[in-house]
Design a protein around this motif. Sequence first.
Motif, PDB file in Angstrom:
ATOM      1  N   THR A 142       0.834  -1.207   0.000  1.00 57.79           N
ATOM      2  CA  THR A 142       0.000   0.000   0.000  1.00 57.79           C
ATOM      3  C   THR A 142       0.865   1.251   0.000  1.00 57.79           C
ATOM      4  OG1 THR A 142      -1.795  -1.138   1.152  1.00 57.79           O
ATOM      5  CG2 THR A 142      -1.785   1.262   1.243  1.00 57.79           C
ATOM      6  N   GLU A 143       1.880   1.274   0.847  1.00 58.32           N
ATOM      7  CA  GLU A 143       2.783   2.417   0.882  1.00 58.32           C
ATOM      8  C   GLU A 143       3.502   2.606  -0.448  1.00 58.32           C
ATOM      9  OE1 GLU A 143       4.233   2.637   5.535  1.00 58.32           O
ATOM     10  OE2 GLU A 143       5.186   1.178   4.217  1.00 58.32           O
ATOM     11  N   ALA A 144       3.759   1.498  -1.136  1.00 61.99           N
ATOM     12  CA  ALA A 144       4.487   1.557  -2.399  1.00 61.99           C
ATOM     13  C   ALA A 144       3.574   1.851  -3.585  1.00 61.99           C
ATOM     14  CB  ALA A 144       5.227   0.243  -2.629  1.00 61.99           C
ATOM     15  N   GLY A 145       2.242   1.958  -3.333  1.00 61.89           N
ATOM     16  CA  GLY A 145       1.331   2.365  -4.400  1.00 61.89           C
ATOM     17  C   GLY A 145       0.363   1.319  -4.892  1.00 61.89           C
ATOM     18  N   LEU A 146       0.389   0.108  -4.308  1.00 63.31           N
ATOM     19  CA  LEU A 146      -0.552  -0.946  -4.707  1.00 63.31           C
ATOM     20  C   LEU A 146      -1.398  -1.300  -3.493  1.00 63.31           C
ATOM     21  CD1 LEU A 146      -1.443  -2.906  -6.982  1.00 63.31           C
ATOM     22  CD2 LEU A 146       0.238  -4.535  -6.096  1.00 63.31           C
ATOM     23  N   ASP A 147      -2.639  -0.802  -3.461  1.00 54.65           N
ATOM     24  CA  ASP A 147      -3.431  -0.893  -2.230  1.00 54.65           C
ATOM     25  C   ASP A 147      -4.423  -2.052  -2.199  1.00 54.65           C
ATOM     26  OD1 ASP A 147      -5.294  -0.025  -4.031  1.00 54.65           O
ATOM     27  OD2 ASP A 147      -5.751   1.859  -3.000  1.00 54.65           O
ATOM     28  N   ASN A 148      -4.372  -2.953  -3.167  1.00 55.90           N
ATOM     29  CA  ASN A 148      -5.338  -4.058  -3.182  1.00 55.90           C
ATOM     30  C   ASN A 148      -4.651  -5.415  -3.270  1.00 55.90           C
ATOM     31  OD1 ASN A 148      -4.398  -3.759  -5.768  1.00 55.90           O
ATOM     32  ND2 ASN A 148      -6.399  -3.942  -6.768  1.00 55.90           N
ATOM     33  N   PHE A 149      -3.460  -5.510  -2.683  1.00 58.04           N
ATOM     34  CA  PHE A 149      -2.718  -6.770  -2.718  1.00 58.04           C
ATOM     35  C   PHE A 149      -2.390  -7.211  -1.296  1.00 58.04           C
ATOM     36  CE2 PHE A 149       1.233  -9.184  -2.612  1.00 58.04           C
ATOM     37  CZ  PHE A 149       0.956 -10.194  -3.520  1.00 58.04           C
ATOM     38  N   ASP A 150      -2.892  -8.377  -0.911  1.00 57.67           N
ATOM     39  CA  ASP A 150      -2.544  -8.976   0.374  1.00 57.67           C
ATOM     40  C   ASP A 150      -2.647 -10.478   0.228  1.00 57.67           C
ATOM     41  OD1 ASP A 150      -1.720  -9.191   2.961  1.00 57.67           O
ATOM     42  OD2 ASP A 150      -3.691  -8.797   3.839  1.00 57.67           O
ATOM     43  N   ALA A 151      -1.583 -11.178   0.567  1.00 52.72           N
ATOM     44  CA  ALA A 151      -1.554 -12.628   0.357  1.00 52.72           C
ATOM     45  C   ALA A 151      -0.851 -13.322   1.513  1.00 52.72           C
ATOM     46  CB  ALA A 151      -0.853 -12.949  -0.954  1.00 52.72           C
ATOM     47  N   PRO A 152      -1.389 -13.208   2.726  1.00 53.06           N
ATOM     48  CA  PRO A 152      -0.674 -13.785   3.866  1.00 53.06           C
ATOM     49  C   PRO A 152      -0.764 -15.302   3.910  1.00 53.06           C
ATOM     50  CG  PRO A 152      -2.828 -13.028   4.552  1.00 53.06           C
ATOM     51  CD  PRO A 152      -2.670 -12.614   3.116  1.00 53.06           C
ATOM     52  N   SER A 153       0.273 -15.909   4.433  1.00 48.35           N
ATOM     53  CA  SER A 153       0.158 -17.295   4.884  1.00 48.35           C
ATOM     54  C   SER A 153      -0.242 -17.232   6.354  1.00 48.35           C
ATOM     55  CB  SER A 153       1.489 -18.031   4.729  1.00 48.35           C
ATOM     56  OG  SER A 153       1.778 -18.258   3.368  1.00 48.35           O
ATOM     57  N   TRP A 154      -0.987 -18.224   6.801  1.00 46.63           N
ATOM     58  CA  TRP A 154      -1.451 -18.180   8.183  1.00 46.63           C
ATOM     59  C   TRP A 154      -1.124 -19.484   8.897  1.00 46.63           C
ATOM     60  CZ3 TRP A 154      -4.771 -22.130   9.195  1.00 46.63           C
ATOM     61  CH2 TRP A 154      -5.539 -22.650   8.122  1.00 46.63           C
ATOM     62  N   TYR A 155      -1.101 -19.404  10.210  1.00 40.30           N
ATOM     63  CA  TYR A 155      -0.925 -20.575  11.067  1.00 40.30           C
ATOM     64  C   TYR A 155      -2.051 -20.596  12.090  1.00 40.30           C
ATOM     65  CZ  TYR A 155       3.905 -20.545   9.338  1.00 40.30           C
ATOM     66  OH  TYR A 155       5.024 -20.549   8.544  1.00 40.30           O
ATOM     67  N   GLY A 156      -2.596 -21.778  12.332  1.00 40.60           N
ATOM     68  CA  GLY A 156      -3.643 -21.891  13.323  1.00 40.60           C
ATOM     69  C   GLY A 156      -3.751 -23.306  13.855  1.00 40.60           C
ATOM     70  N   LEU A 157      -4.293 -23.414  15.044  1.00 39.45           N
ATOM     71  CA  LEU A 157      -4.500 -24.718  15.664  1.00 39.45           C
ATOM     72  C   LEU A 157      -5.895 -25.204  15.311  1.00 39.45           C
ATOM     73  CD1 LEU A 157      -2.602 -26.376  17.488  1.00 39.45           C
ATOM     74  CD2 LEU A 157      -3.926 -25.555  19.445  1.00 39.45           C
ATOM     75  N   MET A 158      -5.983 -26.468  14.857  1.00 33.85           N
ATOM     76  CA  MET A 158      -7.263 -27.033  14.453  1.00 33.85           C
ATOM     77  C   MET A 158      -7.408 -28.428  15.048  1.00 33.85           C
ATOM     78  SD  MET A 158      -7.405 -25.624  10.532  1.00 33.85           S
ATOM     79  CE  MET A 158      -9.178 -25.370  10.564  1.00 33.85           C
ATOM     80  N   ALA A 159      -8.667 -28.875  15.146  1.00 34.44           N
ATOM     81  CA  ALA A 159      -8.966 -30.173  15.750  1.00 34.44           C
ATOM     82  C   ALA A 159      -9.957 -30.910  14.857  1.00 34.44           C
ATOM     83  CB  ALA A 159      -9.563 -29.974  17.145  1.00 34.44           C
ATOM     84  N   PRO A 160     -10.102 -32.221  15.037  1.00 39.68           N
ATOM     85  CA  PRO A 160     -11.133 -32.940  14.289  1.00 39.68           C
ATOM     86  C   PRO A 160     -12.516 -32.364  14.596  1.00 39.68           C
ATOM     87  CG  PRO A 160      -9.628 -34.482  15.357  1.00 39.68           C
ATOM     88  CD  PRO A 160      -9.316 -33.127  15.909  1.00 39.68           C
ATOM     89  N   LYS A 161     -13.408 -32.402  13.626  1.00 38.92           N
ATOM     90  CA  LYS A 161     -14.773 -31.935  13.877  1.00 38.92           C
ATOM     91  C   LYS A 161     -15.387 -32.746  15.015  1.00 38.92           C
ATOM     92  CE  LYS A 161     -17.295 -34.949  10.673  1.00 38.92           C
ATOM     93  NZ  LYS A 161     -18.255 -35.003   9.547  1.00 38.92           N
ATOM     94  N   ASP A 162     -16.334 -32.187  15.681  1.00 36.02           N
ATOM     95  CA  ASP A 162     -17.026 -32.791  16.833  1.00 36.02           C
ATOM     96  C   ASP A 162     -16.170 -32.826  18.091  1.00 36.02           C
ATOM     97  OD1 ASP A 162     -19.324 -33.223  15.287  1.00 36.02           O
ATOM     98  OD2 ASP A 162     -18.602 -35.192  14.618  1.00 36.02           O
ATOM     99  N   THR A 163     -14.992 -32.203  18.051  1.00 33.48           N
ATOM    100  CA  THR A 163     -14.247 -32.031  19.298  1.00 33.48           C
ATOM    101  C   THR A 163     -15.096 -31.184  20.245  1.00 33.48           C
ATOM    102  OG1 THR A 163     -12.105 -32.178  18.186  1.00 33.48           O
ATOM    103  CG2 THR A 163     -12.143 -31.085  20.328  1.00 33.48           C
TER     104      THR A 163
END
Length: 317
Positions: free
Chosen positions: A232-253
């Motif tokens: 955004t600071e460099a002039g392109l305000d519609n680009f975001d592509a993060p990788s994420w990390y999260g803790l997940m469990a089997p459904k019905d936990t």
Amino acid sequence: MLAVPALLCAAGGTAVAGGYPSGPVSVVVPFSPGGGSDSVARLISARLGAKLHQSFIVENKPGGSTNPANEYVIRAAPDGQKLLLGQVTLSINPSLMPNLPYAPLRDLAPVAHIGDTPVILVTSPQFPPTDLPTLMDYVRKHPGKINFASGGVGTSVHLAGELFKLRTGLEMAHIPYRGSSQMVTDLIGGQVQMIFNTASSVVPMIKAGKLRAIAVSGAHRLKELPDVPTFTEAGLDNFDAPSWYGLMAPKDTPDAIVRLLNTAVDEILREPDVRESLSQIGVEPAGGTPADFAHYLREQQAMWAKVIKASHIQTEP
């Protein structure tokens, strides 16, 4: 399903009535030891173990575009004893692989959003442009002759490059590698011009002057790279592509276990030394409720589905 009574919380430790965790808890990582995912898992697991007075053991199951590890946890008993360090492929694979035998949003319970690692546009030092406007102008004047590399078709960094093309209208060739080692070597040597890679993968080489950072995704600059502007600071305000990390469990936990783990991770993410450790590997702490995390996952899957469809990319699990 495991029946779990109400939560019992106390200062200095948190527990669930009924004995959870009843034994060592496995945190399954879809990658080999030593990478960013593994580092995040080991940091959070060690703190969870101390907080919940039970061992949290990292179990690495690499390969298969993370699908074997994901399915391994999906098939596990929903008792909180086997968890997944989920990351961005869970948002990508459902659209990338039409025959995927599972649906992340259906078959996994979001527990805690640990953090995001921004994507950095990095170039070879031999590549003439030194900032984003100059780079975009250079690519525009050389349509189809400039390339960007990735560690393989359908990887998050490949799709980040495709998203950049869609947002800018620029023509660039994609050069897929089998993994990132040779890709980075060729980038340093100038055989390829640029890559979009996670901060945790390239910050050390940027600091060493082996690679040039052009811009970073996200709302603010990285602490580790204070001189590198955001897109955004460099002039392109519609680009975001993060990788994420999260803790997940089997459904019905059981909800009690999910809430316990979520509260524990949220507390861990507020610890200054944890935040500093995450920052050093390019991860920005997140936090929030399981519902917040679920909403984020739906948004991420929808975004990558549009990119994959527009770019006509498809693979098989």
